[in-house]
Design a protein around this motif. Structure first.
Motif, PDB file in Angstrom:
ATOM      1  N   ASP A 145      -2.440  12.832  -9.007  1.00 53.17           N
ATOM      2  CA  ASP A 145      -2.188  11.944  -7.863  1.00 53.17           C
ATOM      3  C   ASP A 145      -0.722  12.099  -7.485  1.00 53.17           C
ATOM      4  O   ASP A 145       0.158  11.545  -8.161  1.00 53.17           O
ATOM      5  N   THR A 187       0.824  -1.203   0.000  1.00 54.19           N
ATOM      6  CA  THR A 187       0.000   0.000   0.000  1.00 54.19           C
ATOM      7  C   THR A 187       0.860   1.256   0.000  1.00 54.19           C
ATOM      8  O   THR A 187       1.861   1.329   0.695  1.00 54.19           O
ATOM      9  N   ARG A 198      -4.828  -2.621  -9.014  1.00 52.22           N
ATOM     10  CA  ARG A 198      -4.773  -2.002  -7.701  1.00 52.22           C
ATOM     11  C   ARG A 198      -6.164  -1.528  -7.284  1.00 52.22           C
ATOM     12  O   ARG A 198      -7.033  -1.315  -8.134  1.00 52.22           O
ATOM     13  N   THR A 255      -3.447   3.378  -2.233  1.00 53.23           N
ATOM     14  CA  THR A 255      -3.486   2.425  -3.330  1.00 53.23           C
ATOM     15  C   THR A 255      -2.875   1.110  -2.859  1.00 53.23           C
ATOM     16  O   THR A 255      -1.727   1.079  -2.423  1.00 53.23           O
ATOM     17  N   GLU A 304      -7.914   0.276 -10.233  1.00 56.48           N
ATOM     18  CA  GLU A 304      -6.933   0.895 -11.124  1.00 56.48           C
ATOM     19  C   GLU A 304      -6.184  -0.185 -11.888  1.00 56.48           C
ATOM     20  O   GLU A 304      -5.639  -1.119 -11.297  1.00 56.48           O
ATOM     21  N   LYS A 321      -7.820   1.657  -5.292  1.00 57.44           N
ATOM     22  CA  LYS A 321      -7.513   3.009  -4.811  1.00 57.44           C
ATOM     23  C   LYS A 321      -8.721   3.522  -4.029  1.00 57.44           C
ATOM     24  O   LYS A 321      -9.835   3.541  -4.554  1.00 57.44           O
TER      25      LYS A 321
END
Length: 347
Positions: free
Chosen positions: A345, A137, A188, A177, A241, A190
């Motif tokens: 981001d 993460t 992933r 994430t 994602e 998010k």
């Protein structure tokens, strides 16, 4: 006499049991050390290659400074390459001999395995190291801005009462994430929280008023320099994602980086309306500038939820979000907020 015999039998059995247990532990330790020694063969090759690169780089620096000729540089590079090749050959031969002794005898031969302490340290480090999926993460600061408007049944954006360029949105938040798979970063999740600020700028001297349970547009009694409604929300987005990633290793830490990679995020959000503000700006009868600000009272939905997605590269992307809830609760025609802009981001 019987007591002596019993004592001898008990002592002998205890010794035998301890010996069997010691052999079992030794066998387990030997198998573990064999596994580590095999892994060290790859480490030896990698270490020698890195050392060779450093030496070649140093030789090229001397050549660039004019300290040696090209012929001398080639000669030195050949020498260090041969040295590192022999190092690999000799060190792997030592490891192969250690493995053979362990496999044949089932015990650790300390006088031959001169680096047994190093191997034991490796075993302990691998036992205590964090697994690769432990660092799954990472977190980012999320910032987005762009154009805002509403969609309604039977009405296109061309017929919207809101200015296309003057109606804007902004979003600020924090997101985490987490990659779904342990040894791959292509998928992933998010998730996090965001503050959304959706603005609607009205045209034709109109403003919002409450008419019973409904919120309607009404023409102001004089020319308006500004008429704008801002709806503030606290939401909790979740996106899946997708996209390639690059594996990065630093010491015992393993991560998957998406820097300079394309990504697609698909998901949605849900949360609460935390404020509604209507701002009016006009000239009074004396010609003075007047600013009016009113909060709440327009029957906006308290619960906010919708769909969102982004298509980006590295830390910037195109962002779209669409509220599934109507802006106002009991209007005859439901209007739903839609936003399009840029998203950042920043980790």
């Amino acid at each position: 006499m019987k007591k002596i015999i019993v004592f001898v039998l008990v002592t002998t059995m205890g010794f035998f049991a301890q010996n069997v247990q010691a052999q079992k532990v030794e066998m387990e330790t030997s198998e573990e050390k064999i596994e580590v020694l095999k892994a060290r063969k790859d480490e030896v090759v990698e270490l020698e290659k890195k050392a060779l690169k450093r030496e070649v780089r140093a030789i090229m620096n001397r050549l660039d400074k004019g300290e040696i000729t090209e012929e001398k540089a080639e000669e030195l590079k050949k020498e260090v390459a041969e040295k590192r090749a022999l190092n690999i050959e000799n060190r792997i031969a030592v490891l192969d001999n250690q493995i053979a002794l362990l496999e044949r005898n089932g015990v650790w031969v300390a006088d031959v395995a001169s680096d047994s302490k190093v191997v034991n340290k490796i075993i302990n480090r691998r036992k205590n190291r964090k697994p690769e999926h432990y660092r799954r993460t990472r977190s980012d600061f999320v910032f987005a801005f762009g154009l805002n408007n509403t969609l309604a049944d039977g009405r296109s954006l061309d017929d919207s009462p809101y200015r296309i360029g003057g109606s804007r949105f902004a979003e600020l938040g924090w997101a985490w994430t987490t990659r779904v798979f342990e040894d791959s970063g292509w998928l992933r999740v998010k998730y996090g929280f965001s503050f959304q600020f959706n603005g609607l700028k009205l045209e034709n001297d109109q403003f919002f008023v409450r008419d019973g349970d409904m919120t309607v547009l009404q023409e102001f009694d004089r020319s308006l320099d500004k008429s704008k409604l801002r709806i503030d929300n606290l939401v909790f987005p979740v996106h899946f994602e997708f996209g390639p990633s690059r594996r990065k290793e630093k010491g015992d830490d393993v991560s998957f980086s998406t820097h300079n990679k394309f990504k697609i995020g698909l998901g949605g959000y849900a949360g609460f309306n935390i404020g509604t503000v209507q701002k009016l700006k006009f000239d009074n009868d004396e010609g003075d500038k007047v600013k009016q600000k009113s909060r709440g009272g327009l029957n906006t939905n308290n619960l906010v939820y919708g769909l969102s997605g982004y298509l980006g590269y590295d830390n910037i992307g195109i962002y779209v979000k669409y509220d599934l809830n109507p802006v106002f609760k009991d209007n005859l025609v439901d209007e739903r907020n839609i936003s399009l802009g840029l998203r950042f981001d920043l980790d």
